[in-house]
Design an enzyme around this catalytic site. Structure first.
Site, PDB file in Angstrom:
ATOM      1  NE  ARG A  17      22.141 -57.997 -96.831  1.00 50.92           N
ATOM      2  CZ  ARG A  17      22.889 -58.286 -97.882  1.00 50.92           C
ATOM      3  NH1 ARG A  17      23.792 -59.234 -97.808  1.00 50.92           N
ATOM      4  NH2 ARG A  17      22.753 -57.613 -99.011  1.00 50.92           N
ATOM      5  CB  THR A  82      22.292 -55.763-108.944  1.00 56.27           C
ATOM      6  OG1 THR A  82      22.371 -57.189-109.000  1.00 56.27           O
ATOM      7  CG2 THR A  82      22.558 -55.341-107.508  1.00 56.27           C
TER       8      THR A  82
HETATM    9  C1  UD1 Z   1      26.171 -57.750-104.440  1.00 55.41           C
HETATM   10  C2  UD1 Z   1      26.542 -58.777-105.514  1.00 55.41           C
HETATM   11  C3  UD1 Z   1      27.563 -59.718-104.924  1.00 55.41           C
HETATM   12  C4  UD1 Z   1      28.781 -58.938-104.486  1.00 55.41           C
HETATM   13  C5  UD1 Z   1      28.407 -57.820-103.529  1.00 55.41           C
HETATM   14  C6  UD1 Z   1      29.584 -56.903-103.325  1.00 55.41           C
HETATM   15  C7  UD1 Z   1      24.535 -59.076-106.875  1.00 55.41           C
HETATM   16  C8  UD1 Z   1      23.409 -59.969-107.197  1.00 55.41           C
HETATM   17  N1  UD1 Z   1      25.349 -59.492-105.897  1.00 55.41           N
HETATM   18  O1  UD1 Z   1      25.548 -58.431-103.370  1.00 55.41           O
HETATM   19  O2  UD1 Z   1      27.947 -60.685-105.891  1.00 55.41           O
HETATM   20  O3  UD1 Z   1      29.727 -59.806-103.892  1.00 55.41           O
HETATM   21  O4  UD1 Z   1      27.352 -57.042-104.045  1.00 55.41           O
HETATM   22  O5  UD1 Z   1      29.329 -55.943-102.358  1.00 55.41           O
HETATM   23  O6  UD1 Z   1      24.691 -58.064-107.520  1.00 55.41           O
HETATM   24  N2  UD1 Z   1      20.396 -52.154-105.596  1.00 55.41           N
HETATM   25  C9  UD1 Z   1      19.556 -51.389-106.368  1.00 55.41           C
HETATM   26  N3  UD1 Z   1      18.402 -51.952-106.821  1.00 55.41           N
HETATM   27  C10 UD1 Z   1      18.059 -53.236-106.574  1.00 55.41           C
HETATM   28  C11 UD1 Z   1      18.940 -54.006-105.775  1.00 55.41           C
HETATM   29  C12 UD1 Z   1      20.099 -53.441-105.311  1.00 55.41           C
HETATM   30  O7  UD1 Z   1      19.812 -50.219-106.634  1.00 55.41           O
HETATM   31  O8  UD1 Z   1      17.001 -53.651-107.039  1.00 55.41           O
HETATM   32  C13 UD1 Z   1      21.639 -51.530-105.084  1.00 55.41           C
HETATM   33  C14 UD1 Z   1      21.691 -51.464-103.585  1.00 55.41           C
HETATM   34  O9  UD1 Z   1      21.149 -50.246-103.112  1.00 55.41           O
HETATM   35  C15 UD1 Z   1      23.195 -51.582-103.308  1.00 55.41           C
HETATM   36  C16 UD1 Z   1      23.722 -52.345-104.489  1.00 55.41           C
HETATM   37  O10 UD1 Z   1      22.722 -52.320-105.471  1.00 55.41           O
HETATM   38  O11 UD1 Z   1      23.806 -50.307-103.255  1.00 55.41           O
HETATM   39  C17 UD1 Z   1      24.077 -53.779-104.136  1.00 55.41           C
HETATM   40  O12 UD1 Z   1      22.963 -54.423-103.587  1.00 55.41           O
HETATM   41  P1  UD1 Z   1      23.097 -55.377-102.345  1.00 55.41           P
HETATM   42  O13 UD1 Z   1      21.742 -55.859-102.004  1.00 55.41           O
HETATM   43  O14 UD1 Z   1      23.884 -54.721-101.290  1.00 55.41           O
HETATM   44  O15 UD1 Z   1      23.923 -56.579-102.984  1.00 55.41           O
HETATM   45  P2  UD1 Z   1      24.766 -57.662-102.185  1.00 55.41           P
HETATM   46  O16 UD1 Z   1      23.839 -58.675-101.616  1.00 55.41           O
HETATM   47  O17 UD1 Z   1      25.723 -57.038-101.295  1.00 55.41           O
HETATM   48 CA    CA Z   2      26.143 -54.910-100.707  1.00 54.21          CA
END
Ligand code: UD1
Ligand code: CA
Length: 461
Positions: A17, A82
């Protein structure tokens, strides 16, 4: 510092995004990367050896950005969500990791205080996990919090999977959790990618743990803005604004005057002494240090530079990786490039550029000059329009101007060349050879006068 605590920071995602080629956690707010913000908070709770950063997208750059902290890095080859990211750490943390604090690398406003409250709450409770939640004015994009009758967490529903009704819930998941480590490891692998995105959501752990009779508690935090997660550049600008406003307030309380503080851009690591005045629209970037009693003029940019006490930086002046010593004056409209030093009491005026140049104490270059690769002694006068020709098309060459010399206006110093102590260079000279101390060098065509020439010309048909 806590014993028996491991911290996992998730920073492997690209951040779709953001619409960027640069991994999200490498974007900056308040002048420092998002990952650094999170680690600055985390490092106050646990020793670096207990902090694990999960990297993926641009893993090398992310590791570089976080290198100073001495934390450990684990590679998540494919970003499958995550929960999958946390699972990447399982082997490194071992079977009994104590409490496990999980943070997302995109929360730059996080404070160590919030994290301590969460860990304490987890340790005081019998819950298998504690989730930090908050009330968002606009919950769009966040996971919504569903509660059981006893106030424990029932589920976290991601935006994409939420019903119309659930989307109206304002209480959101901050993405910060403290787990009972062994229970996390026992059940994390049970999470399935059964959602529209096909990802392994860590948030599903709430339901998984309950299935096994464990409870998960929410810890409500009143200040939602501290938990802001950055997903878009709009949120990045928001976080940046919060951090800079905080920094400006801190500076003002420390004795710095800031005119129109909402226009000042001061990076978090900048240090500014008391009674210094910042005029509107200044930018103080990087790890700059500015002394006391200075004036930084409107629109000036100071980056990674050291400025002594009582310095005046005129409006619209650039000072980049340079040094300006006490009582010196530079600008308006001057440019100090890297490795330049303006020594005590020296003056640099408008449209003067210095590159890798020392301007000695009390010396002056007040108008329209380029001084590159030059070593200029004390009490030298550099006239208007003086140019050092430091580049021959292949190599750069040095110019030395010794103490007390006077270089007349519009002189050209063809480097390598030396202008001796106390000597004079006549205005308009092109200096190609050494000027001995205390001499006068004239290197220009003599003036020719033709009496009455103009009058005769006017009479011509
Ligand atoms: C996530 C939460 C959401 C919460 C929000 C708060 C989940 C499924 N959702 O959503 O409930 O309200 O954060 O900000 O967790 N990342 C990895 N590896 C992956 C995927 C993500 O390291 O495979 C890291 C990303 O780099 C990031 C963090 O995890 O720093 C969160 O990922 P992001 O995609 O931003 O989650 P949100 O959609 O914001
Ligand atoms: Ca996030």
């Amino acid at each position: 510092m806590y014993n028996n605590l491991n911290v996992i920071v998730l920073a492997a995602g690209l951040g779709t995004r953001m619409r960027s080629r640069v991994a999200k956690v490498l974007h900056r707010a308040g002048g420092i990367t998002l990952i650094e913000h999170v680690l600055r908070a985390a490092i106050q709770l646990a020793p670096a050896a207990n902090i694990y950063v999960v990297v993926g997208h641009q893993s090398e750059e992310v590791q570089q950005a976080a290198a100073n902290f001495g934390v450990r890095f684990l590679l998540q080859q494919e970003q499958r969500g995550t929960a999958h990211a946390v699972l990447t750490c399982r082997e490194a943390l071992g079977d009994d990791p104590g409490d496990v604090l999980v943070l997302y690398g995109d929360c730059p406003l996080l404070s160590a205080d919030v994290l301590r409250r969460l860990v304490d709450a987890q340790r005081d409770s019998a819950a298998a996990a504690m989730v930090l939640t908050t009330g968002a004015v606009d919950p769009t994009g966040y996971g919504r919090v569903l509660l059981n009758a006893d106030g424990s967490l029932k589920a976290i529903v991601e935006e994409k999977a939420a019903t119309e009704e659930q989307r109206r819930i304002r209480e959101i998941n901050s993405g910060i959790y403290c787990f009972d480590g062994p229970k996390l490891w026992s059940h994390l692998a049970e999470i399935l990618p059964d959602n529209p995105a096909g990802e392994y959501y860590l948030t599903d752990i709430v339901e998984v743990l309950q299935r096994h009779g464990h409870s998960v508690r929410p810890l409500h935090w009143g200040n939602a803005s501290e938990l802001l997660g950055i997903n878009t550049r709009i949120e990045l600008a928001e976080a940046d604004g919060v951090l800079r406003a905080r920094k400006s307030r801190e500076l003002m309380l420390g004795g710095v005057t800031i005119e129109n503080p909402e226009t000042a851009t001061v990076d978090l690591d900048a240090v500014i002494g008391a009674d210094t005045l910042l005029q509107p629209f200044v930018q103080i970037r990087g790890a700059s240090r500015i002394g006391e009693n200075c004036l930084v003029g409107a629109g000036a940019i100071v980056e990674d530079s050291v400025i002594g006490d009582g310095v005046e930086i005129g409006p619209y002046t650039l000072v980049i990786k340079a040094r300006v010593e006490a009582g010196a004056r530079v600008g308006p409209f001057a440019r100090l490039r890297p490795e330049s030093t303006v020594e005590e009491g020296a003056e640099v005026g408008n449209f003067v550029e210095l590159k890798k140049t020392r301007l000695g104490a009390g010396s002056k270059a007040l108008h329209l000059s380029y001084l590159g690769d030059a070593d200029i002694g004390r009490d030298v006068n550099v006239g208007a329009g003086v140019i050092t020709c430091n580049y021959d098309g292949r190599r750069k060459h040095p110019t030395h101007i010794q103490d007390g010399a006077f270089v007349g206006s519009h002189s050209t110093l063809v480097a390598p060349v030396e202008v001796g102590q106390g000597s004079y260079v006549g205005a308009g000279s092109v200096i190609t050879d050494e000027v001995p101390p205390d001499s006068l060098a004239l290197a220009r065509a003599r003036q020719v006068i033709k009496e009455g020439w103009a009058k005769r010309r006017r009479k011509e048909p």
